[in-house]
Design a protein around this motif. Sequence first.
Motif, PDB file in Angstrom:
ATOM      1  N   ARG A 166      19.267   6.141   3.133  1.00  0.00           N
ATOM      2  CA  ARG A 166      18.169   5.708   2.541  1.00  0.00           C
ATOM      3  C   ARG A 166      18.348   5.184   1.147  1.00  0.00           C
ATOM      4  O   ARG A 166      17.753   4.100   0.543  1.00  0.00           O
ATOM      5  CB  ARG A 166      17.099   6.931   2.478  1.00  0.00           C
ATOM      6  N   LYS A 182       9.713  -1.992  -6.492  1.00  0.00           N
ATOM      7  CA  LYS A 182       8.861  -1.129  -7.201  1.00  0.00           C
ATOM      8  C   LYS A 182       7.435  -1.083  -6.727  1.00  0.00           C
ATOM      9  O   LYS A 182       6.997   0.181  -6.797  1.00  0.00           O
ATOM     10  CB  LYS A 182       8.852  -1.690  -8.708  1.00  0.00           C
ATOM     11  N   ALA A 183       7.101  -2.315  -6.095  1.00  0.00           N
ATOM     12  CA  ALA A 183       5.781  -2.278  -5.505  1.00  0.00           C
ATOM     13  C   ALA A 183       5.763  -1.425  -4.084  1.00  0.00           C
ATOM     14  O   ALA A 183       4.427  -1.055  -3.728  1.00  0.00           O
ATOM     15  CB  ALA A 183       5.191  -3.475  -5.086  1.00  0.00           C
ATOM     16  N   LEU A 184       6.770  -0.826  -3.684  1.00  0.00           N
ATOM     17  CA  LEU A 184       6.913   0.124  -2.595  1.00  0.00           C
ATOM     18  C   LEU A 184       6.726   1.509  -3.045  1.00  0.00           C
ATOM     19  O   LEU A 184       7.015   2.381  -1.975  1.00  0.00           O
ATOM     20  CB  LEU A 184       8.023  -0.291  -1.609  1.00  0.00           C
ATOM     21  N   GLY A 185       7.102   1.659  -4.220  1.00  0.00           N
ATOM     22  CA  GLY A 185       7.067   3.195  -4.740  1.00  0.00           C
ATOM     23  C   GLY A 185       8.066   3.732  -5.258  1.00  0.00           C
ATOM     24  O   GLY A 185       8.372   4.791  -5.348  1.00  0.00           O
ATOM     25  N   ILE A 186       9.116   2.760  -5.189  1.00  0.00           N
ATOM     26  CA  ILE A 186      10.642   3.165  -5.696  1.00  0.00           C
ATOM     27  C   ILE A 186      10.724   3.008  -6.910  1.00  0.00           C
ATOM     28  O   ILE A 186      10.641   2.073  -7.490  1.00  0.00           O
ATOM     29  CB  ILE A 186      11.560   2.362  -4.736  1.00  0.00           C
TER      30      ILE A 186
ATOM     31  N   LEU B  56       2.799  -5.083 -12.273  1.00  0.00           N
ATOM     32  CA  LEU B  56       4.063  -6.136 -12.383  1.00  0.00           C
ATOM     33  C   LEU B  56       3.682  -6.938 -13.603  1.00  0.00           C
ATOM     34  O   LEU B  56       4.813  -7.711 -14.311  1.00  0.00           O
ATOM     35  CB  LEU B  56       4.130  -6.946 -11.300  1.00  0.00           C
ATOM     36  N   THR B  76       5.007   0.321 -12.164  1.00  0.00           N
ATOM     37  CA  THR B  76       4.425  -0.214 -10.705  1.00  0.00           C
ATOM     38  C   THR B  76       4.961   0.798  -9.794  1.00  0.00           C
ATOM     39  O   THR B  76       3.853   1.068  -8.862  1.00  0.00           O
ATOM     40  CB  THR B  76       5.220  -1.465 -10.382  1.00  0.00           C
ATOM     41  N   HIS B  77       5.743   1.404  -9.762  1.00  0.00           N
ATOM     42  CA  HIS B  77       6.317   2.442  -8.710  1.00  0.00           C
ATOM     43  C   HIS B  77       5.177   3.760  -8.679  1.00  0.00           C
ATOM     44  O   HIS B  77       4.822   4.195  -7.426  1.00  0.00           O
ATOM     45  CB  HIS B  77       7.632   2.923  -8.764  1.00  0.00           C
ATOM     46  N   ALA B  80       2.034   2.402  -6.991  1.00  0.00           N
ATOM     47  CA  ALA B  80       2.245   2.327  -5.531  1.00  0.00           C
ATOM     48  C   ALA B  80       2.294   3.858  -4.923  1.00  0.00           C
ATOM     49  O   ALA B  80       1.373   3.836  -3.975  1.00  0.00           O
ATOM     50  CB  ALA B  80       3.579   1.794  -5.280  1.00  0.00           C
ATOM     51  N   ARG B  81       2.826   4.712  -5.803  1.00  0.00           N
ATOM     52  CA  ARG B  81       2.766   5.951  -5.300  1.00  0.00           C
ATOM     53  C   ARG B  81       1.188   6.693  -5.317  1.00  0.00           C
ATOM     54  O   ARG B  81       1.026   7.668  -4.503  1.00  0.00           O
ATOM     55  CB  ARG B  81       3.657   7.067  -5.826  1.00  0.00           C
ATOM     56  N   TYR B  86       0.874  -3.465  -2.187  1.00  0.00           N
ATOM     57  CA  TYR B  86       0.832  -4.901  -2.477  1.00  0.00           C
ATOM     58  C   TYR B  86       1.572  -5.771  -1.327  1.00  0.00           C
ATOM     59  O   TYR B  86       2.835  -5.543  -1.235  1.00  0.00           O
ATOM     60  CB  TYR B  86       1.473  -5.118  -3.890  1.00  0.00           C
ATOM     61  N   PRO B  88       2.850  -9.560  -1.559  1.00  0.00           N
ATOM     62  CA  PRO B  88       2.965 -10.671  -2.584  1.00  0.00           C
ATOM     63  C   PRO B  88       2.707 -11.969  -1.752  1.00  0.00           C
ATOM     64  O   PRO B  88       2.784 -12.184  -0.681  1.00  0.00           O
ATOM     65  CB  PRO B  88       4.135 -10.629  -3.172  1.00  0.00           C
ATOM     66  N   ALA B 106       9.771   1.818   3.328  1.00  0.00           N
ATOM     67  CA  ALA B 106       8.283   1.881   2.565  1.00  0.00           C
ATOM     68  C   ALA B 106       7.810   3.188   3.255  1.00  0.00           C
ATOM     69  O   ALA B 106       6.872   3.706   2.788  1.00  0.00           O
ATOM     70  CB  ALA B 106       7.706   0.707   3.223  1.00  0.00           C
ATOM     71  N   ALA B 153       3.541  -2.719   3.993  1.00  0.00           N
ATOM     72  CA  ALA B 153       2.564  -2.013   2.962  1.00  0.00           C
ATOM     73  C   ALA B 153       1.546  -0.942   3.741  1.00  0.00           C
ATOM     74  O   ALA B 153       1.508   0.072   3.067  1.00  0.00           O
ATOM     75  CB  ALA B 153       1.653  -3.216   2.711  1.00  0.00           C
ATOM     76  N   THR B 156       2.950   2.529   3.730  1.00  0.00           N
ATOM     77  CA  THR B 156       2.700   3.674   2.749  1.00  0.00           C
ATOM     78  C   THR B 156       1.609   4.262   2.656  1.00  0.00           C
ATOM     79  O   THR B 156       1.588   5.000   1.767  1.00  0.00           O
ATOM     80  CB  THR B 156       2.814   2.773   1.303  1.00  0.00           C
TER      81      THR B 156
END
Lengths: 298, 239
Positions: A166, A182-186, B56, B76-77, B80-81, B86, B88, B106, B153, B156
């Motif tokens: 992973r 980043k947008a996936l929460g990583i 972002l 951003t992370h 998301a959490r 998102y 894009p 994801a 997406a 998540t």
Amino acid sequence: MDAITFFIQAMNGIQYGLLLFLVATGLTLIFGIMGVINIAHGSFYMVGAYLAWSLMGWFGNFWVGLFAGVLVALFLGLALEWLFIRFLYDRDHLQQVLVTYGLILIFSELRSILWGDDVHSVPIPELLSGSIQLTENLAYPIYRLWLSGVCIVIAILMYVGIQHTRLGMMIRAGESDRDMTKALGINIGLVYRFVFALGVSLAAFSGMISAPIASVFPGMGNQVLIVSFVVVVIGGLGSIKGAMVAALMVGLIDTFGKVLNVNILGINILPEMAGMSIFALMAIILMFRPQGIFGKGH
Amino acid sequence: MPVSDSLLTISGLNVHYGLSHVLHELSLDIKCGETVALMGRNGMGKTTLLKTLVGLLPSTSGLIKHLGQDTRGLPTHTLARRGIAYVPEGRGIFKNLSVKENLLLAARPGVRGQKDWSFGRVLDSFPRLNERLNHGGQQLSGGEQQMLSIGRALLTNPDLLILDEATEGLAPLIAQDIWRIIDVIRQSGISSVLVDKNFKALAKLSDRSVVMVKGKIVFDGSPNHLIENPLNLTKWLGV
């Protein structure tokens, strides 16, 4: 050159190539994933060798010294990323080169203050100090075989780690699209910190395990940096597979360049011009593949 | 779907690109379970707004609150959490990862531990992805990429799905498939902000339409009220 000498030189070339791979892979990872040109990478190799000299002497044990040295390098990598490198991700390459050049100067001064400017040697551990007798007069050191084996194991672990875990997925995703990762929460900042520390540790580890077969001296980082850049450029910036292939090519060409006799039209090409051989190889490859053997190009 | 409390509240938001002032004193409220269609011609600030919502892009001033908590400055992370997903405009597929890896990367429970969208459910919703699980991201068609991006997406398990240019560049049959899944998302109670040029499809699937012109909201109301007035459509959307 007889078959046994050829075999020994080939083994030396492969061993040198595998060691170069360990150094170059950190360089190519840091560039490929984080986009940072880190010219201080050779300094970590030098720091590793000096750590081996002092820690192995201090503990009086090669293995404990090696373990402690890797830990120190790992923490050094984490600290450097946090202190300097994380500010470079969105900067241009010139600024990255300037900051990492500053690190070269800092490490050079620190090395001089902490360890002095003398040349040192590190003894081969007793367990690996023997040789394998190949003929009546020729033997091959067990330490060099062990060194090649360790490099191969690390290369396999890196392949498995990057392709089948992973964390490896996160690293590859960050290489492909930083914002989307980043947008996936990583937390890509943490991933980058780990990658940088891994690169530093690999370079330092290479310096540590090469110390018993080469001297420990002040300019050793610059020497290896130049050859590592040649490896990274030949293999393709950011490609680990390319780094492996290129490192083996460079290792073999450099080694055989020093022992072969090649005379063309009365001019001694080899071994007189052996020092140029890897740069000639780089020039020829770049003529046909400007992006390197496994490079993606832009 | 019934809509209730505020999920996301934006008030007095200003965003600059260098010296260029892109979003002007923008205010918008998105309720839990609500589907909002964000419309406007190209260059009106829709993507800038969406990128600012997911962290972002930084805002110059103004407030963004998620479930009552200020989110400005959060990375951003973290957003998301907290349940903001998102998709894009360019789909953001990781081309060096396989379809399966894109999805697995994801996959996680939502902020309240909800696991409504599992790997299996996403594959059931997008059977084409199931056929291409081991293909690289770069081997997918535009439609498959959009399915993957939406599926990823959803994995998540978000509370809010932000979807920029939902069907742009897709063949009509594929676009229909995307609208079908957007309807499923809507029925499942996930709030969403949708951007697309197909104002008729958006009107059918949204609870509210918001129109942006030059970084400002000029209309915020019922989708029917918007499409029943051809003058507004021509003036604001160029249709």
